[in-house]
Write a protein that holds these residues in place. Sequence first.
Motif, PDB file in Angstrom:
ATOM      1  N   GLU A 168      11.619  -4.167  -1.349  1.00  0.00           N
ATOM      2  CA  GLU A 168      11.087  -4.903  -0.209  1.00  0.00           C
ATOM      3  C   GLU A 168      10.819  -3.998   0.979  1.00  0.00           C
ATOM      4  O   GLU A 168      10.325  -4.447   2.007  1.00  0.00           O
TER       5      GLU A 168
ATOM      6  N   ALA B 290       9.311  -1.921   3.714  1.00  0.00           N
ATOM      7  CA  ALA B 290       7.950  -1.960   4.219  1.00  0.00           C
ATOM      8  C   ALA B 290       7.562  -0.605   4.784  1.00  0.00           C
ATOM      9  O   ALA B 290       7.976  -0.243   5.879  1.00  0.00           O
TER      10      ALA B 290
ATOM     11  N   VAL C 244       0.863   1.124   4.462  1.00  0.00           N
ATOM     12  CA  VAL C 244      -0.002   0.129   3.807  1.00  0.00           C
ATOM     13  C   VAL C 244      -0.982   0.838   2.877  1.00  0.00           C
ATOM     14  O   VAL C 244      -1.542   1.876   3.234  1.00  0.00           O
TER      15      VAL C 244
ATOM     16  N   ILE D 124      -4.830  -1.734  -2.989  1.00  0.00           N
ATOM     17  CA  ILE D 124      -4.522  -1.562  -4.411  1.00  0.00           C
ATOM     18  C   ILE D 124      -5.805  -1.302  -5.189  1.00  0.00           C
ATOM     19  O   ILE D 124      -6.785  -2.049  -5.057  1.00  0.00           O
TER      20      ILE D 124
ATOM     21  N   LYS E 221       4.165  -6.221   8.525  1.00  0.00           N
ATOM     22  CA  LYS E 221       3.839  -6.926   7.280  1.00  0.00           C
ATOM     23  C   LYS E 221       2.953  -8.158   7.487  1.00  0.00           C
ATOM     24  O   LYS E 221       2.775  -8.945   6.564  1.00  0.00           O
TER      25      LYS E 221
ATOM     26  N   ILE F 101      -0.224  -8.129   5.264  1.00  0.00           N
ATOM     27  CA  ILE F 101       0.034  -8.468   3.860  1.00  0.00           C
ATOM     28  C   ILE F 101       0.080  -9.982   3.704  1.00  0.00           C
ATOM     29  O   ILE F 101      -0.469 -10.561   2.764  1.00  0.00           O
ATOM     30  N   ASP F 102       0.753 -10.650   4.671  1.00  0.00           N
ATOM     31  CA  ASP F 102       0.844 -12.105   4.601  1.00  0.00           C
ATOM     32  C   ASP F 102      -0.516 -12.759   4.800  1.00  0.00           C
ATOM     33  O   ASP F 102      -0.790 -13.823   4.247  1.00  0.00           O
TER      34      ASP F 102
ATOM     35  N   ASP G 162      -4.490 -10.782  -1.901  1.00  0.00           N
ATOM     36  CA  ASP G 162      -3.410  -9.846  -2.240  1.00  0.00           C
ATOM     37  C   ASP G 162      -3.965  -8.462  -2.560  1.00  0.00           C
ATOM     38  O   ASP G 162      -3.589  -7.823  -3.539  1.00  0.00           O
TER      39      ASP G 162
ATOM     40  N   LYS H 120      -0.932  -3.873  -0.050  1.00  0.00           N
ATOM     41  CA  LYS H 120       0.526  -3.998  -0.126  1.00  0.00           C
ATOM     42  C   LYS H 120       1.158  -2.841   0.626  1.00  0.00           C
ATOM     43  O   LYS H 120       0.475  -1.903   1.041  1.00  0.00           O
TER      44      LYS H 120
ATOM     45  N   THR I 293       3.911   0.232   0.620  1.00  0.00           N
ATOM     46  CA  THR I 293       4.627   1.089  -0.327  1.00  0.00           C
ATOM     47  C   THR I 293       6.034   1.384   0.200  1.00  0.00           C
ATOM     48  O   THR I 293       6.406   0.982   1.289  1.00  0.00           O
TER      49      THR I 293
END
Lengths: 174, 380, 167
Positions: C53, C55, C58, C61, C117, C120-121, C126, C129, C131
Amino acid sequence: MSASTIIFYILATLVVVFGALTVFSRKIFRAAISLLLSLTFVAGLYFLWDVDFIGALQIIIYVGGIIVLIIFSIFLTHHSGQKLPKAKVSKKLLSGTLAVAGLGFTTWVVSQFVFKPAVGVTPVEPNVHNIGLQMLNYSEYGYVFPFEVINILLLAALVGAIVIAIKKSQETEK
Amino acid sequence: MISMIQFSDVLAWIHQLLSSCMAPWLVFIIELVVASVAAVVALLVCVIIMVYMERKVAGHMQLRHGPNRVGWHGVCQLFADIIKLLLKECFTPTRADKLLFVVAPVLSLCVSLLALAPISWGPGLVLWNTNIGVLFVTAISSMGVIGILMAGWSSNNKYALMGAMRSGAQIVSYELSAGLSIVAIVALAGTLNTGGIIESQANGWWILKGHLPAFFAFIIYIIASTAECNRAPFDLAEAESELTAGYHTEYSGMQFGIFYLNEYINMGVVSMVASTLFLGGWQPFYLPFDFAWAHTFNDIMALKFMETWPAWISWVSLAWPLVWFFGKLFLIIFFMMWFRWTFPRLRIDQLLKLEWKYLLPLSIVNLVIIALLVVLGLHF
Amino acid sequence: MKALYNYLKEVAFAFVSLANGLLLTLKYFVTPWKSIITENYPDNRNNPSVADEFAGEVILIHDENNEHKCTACTLCQLACPNNSIQIISKQVETEDGKKKKVLDKWVYHLEMCTFCKQCIDACPQDAIKMTNSYELSCFDRSTLTKILNQPGSKLKEKPKVTAKVQE
């Protein structure tokens, strides 16, 4: 001159110097600290004279109790960090005269007194055991009466403090 | 322990050696200086161990490693910190009362070192063998607040002043119950002399001999003395989250270092007094029962079996009381650290309520019960 | 009488809770090998154990075909409290003659990111993310401004949802 005489003069000088600083300092907090040091050195004199119990009580009562109270009341006043205003000349003269007169009177009384070694008296060792026995002794030369009188005085002071400080409950306010 | 070497013999031997080659006044001065320096150095070594111990205890209780970089498991961390503090500037704020600002840490250090004088480290090993021993320690600890008040006021900083006032209120009030629990043991032992109190525990420590009231007195003393040392959960004077650092907010460098040292010296003195009063000081553990196995246990504890050994081994027995003394010292210190890193800080009203509404009445009742025990002769 | 009983019960409960706390910290103290959760950071640099989890930086992907899921909707840019995200899009013409907005540059200002974060939300696809990387310091500030989409990457084609619904 023996070591104890030298130590006595050092301590006595310190007592007098800090006593004078207490009076002459124009910052009130510094005056309180000087008073504290003066009283502490008085306790030192007691320790020098082997009356340890009195010395310890001097520290507990004067230094730990009264001076801390004085410092607290200084904290609670305004402008405690600023210098106090200079006193008027007339006030200075008056207090100076009174102080000198008091000193002169004490010196005169002391000089009139004839110091002679006590003969035929067995000295009581000033340890806590004897002090305790003497304090609660109700035979001749015992101190139980003044002891109880002081108790009553302190009790009255306690009750008075509670009466002054207590919050009135809401019923009595109505 | 008749055949064994005593501290008084060693001291007398040293005195004789010095007197044989020097004038009496010189001997007196040398002995005075050496004895006091030895006591202070012993305490400083304790402080070094205590600081390392505190950081490790704190670390492990908070799921951390604690210091582990400088030396083996970080044992030299404190020395690195001291060098850092010595090299830092001692900064004085512009509008501070400069004289009092500089004097305050020194004064508080002097006061806490003074309390060492009547402490009995071992049989016959005491700086000032006075008949008011414990009373003197109480008197000196009541002076400890002065340095804090001076530091807080002279910094001319509102956080420092508030911290100092809180600390003053706290020390003045907690002194009462600490004093009353000391008086309880003094009533049991019948003397104020530290050596006398320890010798009265040769047949069992007061915490065991004095029934439940002595145990209560011990607990009250530990709580009150933790508060007197301004340690968490009673560290209202420093309370980082509200007052930055309390009375030593404005101090830096070694002036701060002295306050830090002071905290640990106070802790050490308080623990010494607690071990003297309740845990028998340098007396080994003693079971106050009349069974065969208890006698054997007590004999082993008092090193009775070493009497028949060659004389040079019996020198080891000299260290035995010191082992017990410092063992108890660090046990109580561990308890204080354990409390510090477990309990959250109290609020100022909770703190004063705890003292005036709970501890003080409890200790007065406790004292009355102990007085009854002594008068009726119910203690061992 | 009831009040006294309750009071005493409260006192006893208070002592029990204090003892509970003390026992817990004692357990931690005597079993450090079980309880210590901090890392010996520079020593285990090659083998750090970082929580999933965690954070960190960023990233966008990309799959093995060098495709990403970003539709350049700029929701992340709007969600970012520090303006550390800039989505630069361009219009391209698809085979069937329609004009379509696609991602040109996904600019990430690492020096302004607080790792909150929220991007991301906010992302509906999606596509991005965070890393686990935490060693983010560098000597040149300009290297902190990064373009996250790899050169030549393109939007991943979605399977036809409408066809599935009809079946």
